[in-house]
Design an enzyme around this catalytic site. Sequence first.
Site, PDB file in Angstrom:
ATOM      1  N   ASP A  30       0.861  -0.931   0.011  1.00  0.00           N
ATOM      2  CA  ASP A  30       0.218   0.358   0.306  1.00  0.00           C
ATOM      3  C   ASP A  30       0.902   0.975  -0.148  1.00  0.00           C
ATOM      4  OD1 ASP A  30      -2.251  -1.379   0.117  1.00  0.00           O
ATOM      5  OD2 ASP A  30      -2.126  -1.956   1.923  1.00  0.00           O
ATOM      6  N   HIS A  61      -0.598  -1.421  -4.905  1.00  0.00           N
ATOM      7  CA  HIS A  61      -1.621  -0.623  -4.338  1.00  0.00           C
ATOM      8  C   HIS A  61      -1.260   0.816  -4.434  1.00  0.00           C
ATOM      9  CE1 HIS A  61      -5.964   0.096  -2.398  1.00  0.00           C
ATOM     10  NE2 HIS A  61      -6.058   0.880  -3.359  1.00  0.00           N
ATOM     11  N   GLY A 137      -6.822   4.256   3.315  1.00  0.00           N
ATOM     12  CA  GLY A 137      -6.473   5.307   3.839  1.00  0.00           C
ATOM     13  C   GLY A 137      -6.202   4.263   5.191  1.00  0.00           C
ATOM     14  N   ASP A 169     -10.060  -6.229  -2.362  1.00  0.00           N
ATOM     15  CA  ASP A 169      -9.183  -4.611  -1.073  1.00  0.00           C
ATOM     16  C   ASP A 169      -9.582  -4.518  -0.173  1.00  0.00           C
ATOM     17  OD1 ASP A 169      -6.771  -4.291   0.327  1.00  0.00           O
ATOM     18  OD2 ASP A 169      -6.279  -2.413  -1.329  1.00  0.00           O
ATOM     19  N   GLY A 170      -9.474  -5.586   1.591  1.00  0.00           N
ATOM     20  CA  GLY A 170      -9.833  -3.938   2.973  1.00  0.00           C
ATOM     21  C   GLY A 170     -10.932  -5.569   3.254  1.00  0.00           C
ATOM     22  N   GLY A 171     -11.326  -5.033   5.103  1.00  0.00           N
ATOM     23  CA  GLY A 171     -12.183  -6.124   5.972  1.00  0.00           C
ATOM     24  C   GLY A 171     -12.072  -7.290   5.328  1.00  0.00           C
ATOM     25  N   GLY A 189      -5.145  -7.765   5.411  1.00  0.00           N
ATOM     26  CA  GLY A 189      -4.210  -7.507   6.326  1.00  0.00           C
ATOM     27  C   GLY A 189      -4.216  -8.015   7.327  1.00  0.00           C
TER      28      GLY A 189
HETATM   29  C1  DX5 Z   1      -6.218   0.240   2.644  1.00  0.00           C
HETATM   30  C2  DX5 Z   1      -5.849  -1.334   2.336  1.00  0.00           C
HETATM   31  C3  DX5 Z   1      -5.375  -2.698   2.437  1.00  0.00           C
HETATM   32  C4  DX5 Z   1      -5.819  -2.969   4.188  1.00  0.00           C
HETATM   33  C5  DX5 Z   1      -6.194  -3.944   3.853  1.00  0.00           C
HETATM   34  O1  DX5 Z   1      -6.205   1.280   2.088  1.00  0.00           O
HETATM   35  O2  DX5 Z   1      -5.740  -0.310   0.969  1.00  0.00           O
HETATM   36  O3  DX5 Z   1      -4.715  -2.680   1.501  1.00  0.00           O
HETATM   37  O4  DX5 Z   1      -4.380  -2.104   4.630  1.00  0.00           O
HETATM   38  O5  DX5 Z   1      -5.587  -4.669   5.299  1.00  0.00           O
HETATM   39  P1  DX5 Z   1      -7.241  -5.008   6.401  1.00  0.00           P
HETATM   40  O6  DX5 Z   1      -7.105  -6.426   5.983  1.00  0.00           O
HETATM   41  O7  DX5 Z   1      -7.015  -4.938   7.773  1.00  0.00           O
HETATM   42  O8  DX5 Z   1      -8.500  -4.351   6.404  1.00  0.00           O
HETATM   43 ZN    ZN Z   2      -4.415  -1.896  -0.599  1.00  0.00          ZN
END
Ligand code: DX5
Ligand code: ZN
Length: 211
Positions: A30, A61, A137, A169-171, A189
Amino acid sequence: MKISGSFLTIQDDQNKITKLNEVTDYMHFDVMDGKFTSRPTLPFKEIIDKTTSVTNPKDIHLMVIDIKKYVDEVIKVKPEYITFHIEATFNPKDIIKYIKNKNVKVGLALNPETETQTIYKYLNQVDLVLVMSVHPGAGGQKFIDITSKIKDLKKYREANNLNYIIEIDGGINDETIKKVKDADLVVVGSYITNHDSFETQVNNLRRSLNE
Ligand code: DX5
Ligand code: ZN
């Protein structure tokens, strides 16, 4: 489905980054500039120093406004994909060409509130579409349901005989991953990195996918 590990919340811990690399298929980098997003990530030079142990293919990203400047920077880690946001530019075609000329695969990212139709006209030129399921973010946010976008993108891919991959990507955790089964690549993540055993967490994700 492949898993791309996001080290956003462990970027100062090289041992954990090494561990994350071992249990995942890709590494998700990121990059935030504090303009497209409210806070910036570490300068990319520092990220390079902390990720020397990464052997997985790299999926970058970019959450930045000055996209070309960052492309020139991230190219140094020999990524497989460089992905930029459709919301960050008025000239996506030019950026797609810029990245392709560097012999790297190119991805287009969509914020949760951006409609898939916005990018249809570029889909014959890209290798990957990244659908955000949180607002860009930070790691550790709650999943926003974007399942209908996966359906749209699969349908469009088939109808037009295209071959971009779909990344979410995310959550993502062992529950939300069930909703995105049809994607090709999923970024994870904090679900992995907030736990002592990264292996256990990845096994939980894989088990959920097979249920
Ligand atoms: C958010 C990022 C994600 C994030 C994913 O802005 O682009 O890549 O780090 O992390 P988790 O899996 O904790 O949502
Ligand atoms: Zn990301």
